[in-house]
Design a protein around this motif. Structure first.
Motif, mmCIF file in Angstrom:
data_model
loop_
_atom_site.group_PDB
_atom_site.id
_atom_site.type_symbol
_atom_site.label_atom_id
_atom_site.label_comp_id
_atom_site.label_asym_id
_atom_site.label_seq_id
_atom_site.Cartn_x
_atom_site.Cartn_y
_atom_site.Cartn_z
ATOM 1 N N ASP A 287 -46.135 -48.393 -47.796
ATOM 2 C CA ASP A 287 -47.277 -47.499 -47.599
ATOM 3 C C ASP A 287 -47.251 -46.345 -48.593
ATOM 4 O OD1 ASP A 287 -48.236 -49.031 -45.555
ATOM 5 O OD2 ASP A 287 -47.360 -47.822 -43.959
ATOM 6 N N ARG A 288 -48.419 -45.710 -48.742
ATOM 7 C CA ARG A 288 -48.548 -44.557 -49.630
ATOM 8 C C ARG A 288 -49.018 -43.354 -48.818
ATOM 9 N NH1 ARG A 288 -49.554 -46.350 -55.004
ATOM 10 N NH2 ARG A 288 -49.831 -44.167 -55.580
ATOM 11 N N PRO A 289 -48.441 -42.173 -49.034
ATOM 12 C CA PRO A 289 -48.929 -40.981 -48.328
ATOM 13 C C PRO A 289 -50.332 -40.615 -48.790
ATOM 14 C CG PRO A 289 -47.322 -40.372 -50.009
ATOM 15 C CD PRO A 289 -47.335 -41.871 -49.954
ATOM 16 N N LYS A 290 -51.096 -40.033 -47.893
ATOM 17 C CA LYS A 290 -52.466 -39.626 -48.199
ATOM 18 C C LYS A 290 -52.467 -38.225 -48.799
ATOM 19 C CE LYS A 290 -54.357 -43.311 -46.254
ATOM 20 N NZ LYS A 290 -55.064 -44.349 -47.032
ATOM 21 N N MET A 291 -52.906 -38.130 -50.034
ATOM 22 C CA MET A 291 -52.948 -36.847 -50.732
ATOM 23 C C MET A 291 -54.406 -36.455 -51.022
ATOM 24 S SD MET A 291 -49.722 -36.101 -51.074
ATOM 25 C CE MET A 291 -48.082 -36.817 -51.216
ATOM 26 N N ALA A 292 -54.623 -35.175 -51.242
ATOM 27 C CA ALA A 292 -55.982 -34.685 -51.501
ATOM 28 C C ALA A 292 -56.593 -35.342 -52.727
ATOM 29 C CB ALA A 292 -55.965 -33.165 -51.668
ATOM 30 N N ALA A 293 -55.781 -35.597 -53.755
ATOM 31 C CA ALA A 293 -56.319 -36.212 -54.972
ATOM 32 C C ALA A 293 -56.906 -37.585 -54.678
ATOM 33 C CB ALA A 293 -55.224 -36.320 -56.031
ATOM 34 N N GLY A 294 -56.226 -38.352 -53.808
ATOM 35 C CA GLY A 294 -56.751 -39.665 -53.454
ATOM 36 C C GLY A 294 -58.075 -39.578 -52.707
ATOM 37 N N LYS A 295 -58.218 -38.530 -51.903
ATOM 38 C CA LYS A 295 -59.459 -38.352 -51.139
ATOM 39 C C LYS A 295 -60.622 -37.936 -52.030
ATOM 40 C CE LYS A 295 -61.401 -35.740 -47.251
ATOM 41 N NZ LYS A 295 -61.112 -34.755 -46.171
#
Length: 510
Positions: free
Chosen positions: A101-109
């Protein structure tokens, strides 16, 4: 002079102090137990105080103190850092499924359509391997790479004897290769951007790509101290939203152009580029995971940005190192003269017959790895390694920059020595953990094969076609080799160099 604060400042200070206290108390309670060695974290900020402007170097220094498997805290979150071949293999191969899995970061959003790009969506990688970046499809675009590299040498020939900023030329070539393959035509050149929407000039388009790479590599405080995210203390989220909107307008224009051609041609429509194929797949009702419009845009954005940056960064670092090591440069040109001769350019079919050029590329990737820390992973379940417990929900970073400088693996690791790869079986495709420029396991960069071809053929022809020199008055000892940190790690100061033609004049105009 006495500083007078506005009335609301004292109230804000009290509110922030309260938040900091509560964050320290409750953050400490939430932390899962972990018996790994590591520096003691501060309340709220964790170990951010130990990170400098180049986090991979800061973590490298800490690993020398705490070992190749250590625990640090980024704000509220425990982070495990792996800095050796064995620990990298544990996370990327032996227990790959537990750390998929990958953590959810603001850049991805905000910059990748709410985690719709290749890097955030696991099924996307299979789609890339099978449909967009298969060996057959990459080979079909060999003529595009050949034509754009020829355009590069013509451009450099026109600037012969003058000081140039090499990265500008390399980025133009890489971008033109990628946009022709992905979008069907050149969407940008130095004269301007051939697509309407958010960007009008080449300078703006380059800024948009550079901003995207920077923001996807920064340590954003709001990602690591969530209850402070609303403040956007560094201004990164504001910038992410801005560049995300610019890219979306550009991508919408691209998709509308492709949709229009499909409507216009009807039954006679033939797929010409990767966006055509993505839109075709989006219409497929039998696709296992629905390919939404945002996912099509996220895919396309990833292909353009990733394909442009890595090849240009590696080629610029390679030329930089060769300018500091003229003996190595002489060996490279000797091989090119012997194998290729002086009456033609290097083709992709020639690359397997240029082993010394290959060693230069590998050594450049070792010493100046584009992504010094692989994309963060998130543990799905509790795992044990060497007697240590890694709880579920722990973020894992693999510091491949440290591995590339491990004195137990490499003799004189800080020196540029391509000869170390002569006769070596170490490859860059993710199976040899001593050298992981494209990652390994299920998160291996899906475009590594294409990126490698662009790097190989462009660098070989730059060395074959030109004699490279530093500007007048600049010695090799004065050449600054500092880097900056982001999603990639380019030179801090773009390379300034002079290129003098070394082949027959008619080859540059053919």
């Amino acid at each position: 002079m006495e500083l007078t604060l506005p009335p609301w400042a004292s109230v804000l200070a009290v509110v922030l102090a309260t938040f900091l206290f509560l964050g320290a108390v409750f953050g400490r309670r939430r932390r899962p137990s972990m018996n790994l060695p590591g520096p003691k974290p501060w309340p709220v900020i964790g170990n951010f105080n130990l990170l400098g402007s180049l986090p991979h170097r800061s973590l490298n220094a800490l690993s020398k103190q705490y070992g190749p498997l250590m625990r640090v805290h980024f704000g509220s979150f425990p982070v495990v850092v792996a800095s050796s071949v064995d620990t990298a293999k544990f996370f990327l191969k032996t227990h790959d499924a537990a750390f998929i899995d990958r953590p959810k970061m603001a850049a991805g959003k905000y910059t990748t359509y709410n985690y719709s790009n290749i890097g955030c969506w696991r099924q996307a990688r299979k789609l890339c391997a099978d449909e967009l970046l298969s060996a057959r499809r990459i080979d079909a675009f060999e003529h595009v790479r050949r034509e754009e590299v020829r355009a590069l040498v013509r451009d450099l020939h026109a600037s012969a004897g003058r000081v140039i900023t090499l990265k500008e030329h390399l980025s133009t070539t890489s971008l033109n290769i990628i946009t022709r393959m992905v979008l069907g035509r050149k969407y940008a050149d130095k004269a301007g951007v051939a697509s309407g929407g958010a960007v009008k000039t080449w300078k703006e388009f380059r800024w948009m790509l550079d901003e995207l790479f920077l923001l996807n590599g920064v340590l954003n405080i709001g990602d690591w101290i969530p209850w402070l995210a609303w403040l956007d203390l560094q201004g990164y989220v504001r910038r992410m939203k801005q560049v995300g909107k610019m890219f979306d307008r550009f991508m919408e224009n691209v998709l509308e152009e492709h949709d229009e051609r499909r409507r216009r041609e009807g039954d006679a429509f033939v797929v010409k580029d990767m966006v055509d194929r993505l839109l075709q797949l989006a219409d497929d009702p039998n696709l296992e995971v629905k390919l939404t419009r945002d996912r099509v845009k996220g895919f396309t954005q990833d292909l353009i940005a990733g394909g442009t940056e890595s090849a240009a960064v590696i080629a610029e670092w390679a030329i930089s190192e060769l300018l500091k090591n003229p003996e190595t440069l002489a060996k490279a040109t000797e091989e090119l003269d012997r194998v290729i001769g002086r009456d033609r350019w290097v083709t992709e079919k020639d690359i397997p017959h240029l082993p010394y050029i290959e060693t230069i590329i590998k050594e450049t990737m070792r010493l100046h790895i584009v992504a010094p820390m692989l994309s963060p992973r998130l543990s799905r379940e509790e795992t044990s390694v060497n007697g240590y417990t890694i709880p579920a929900g722990t973020i894992v970073l693999v510091n491949v920059w440290t591995i590339g400088r491990d004195p137990e693996l490499w003799d004189a690791p800080e020196e540029f020595r391509p000869e170390r790869f002569i006769g070596s079986k170490i490859d860059v495709k993710g199976q040899d953990f001593e050298l992981l420029p494209f990652g390994s396991g299920r998160w291996t960069c899906p475009g590594y094969s294409l990126g490698l071809k662009v790097i190989q053929v462009s660098l070989a022809n730059l060395l074959h076609g030109f004699e490279w020199k530093l500007p007048h008055g600049v010695t090799k000892e004065e050449l600054n080799m500092e880097e900056i940190f982001g999603l990639s790690t380019p030179r801090k100061f773009p390379l300034q160099a002079v290129a003098e033609p070394r082949l027959a004049p008619h080859l540059y105009t053919a």
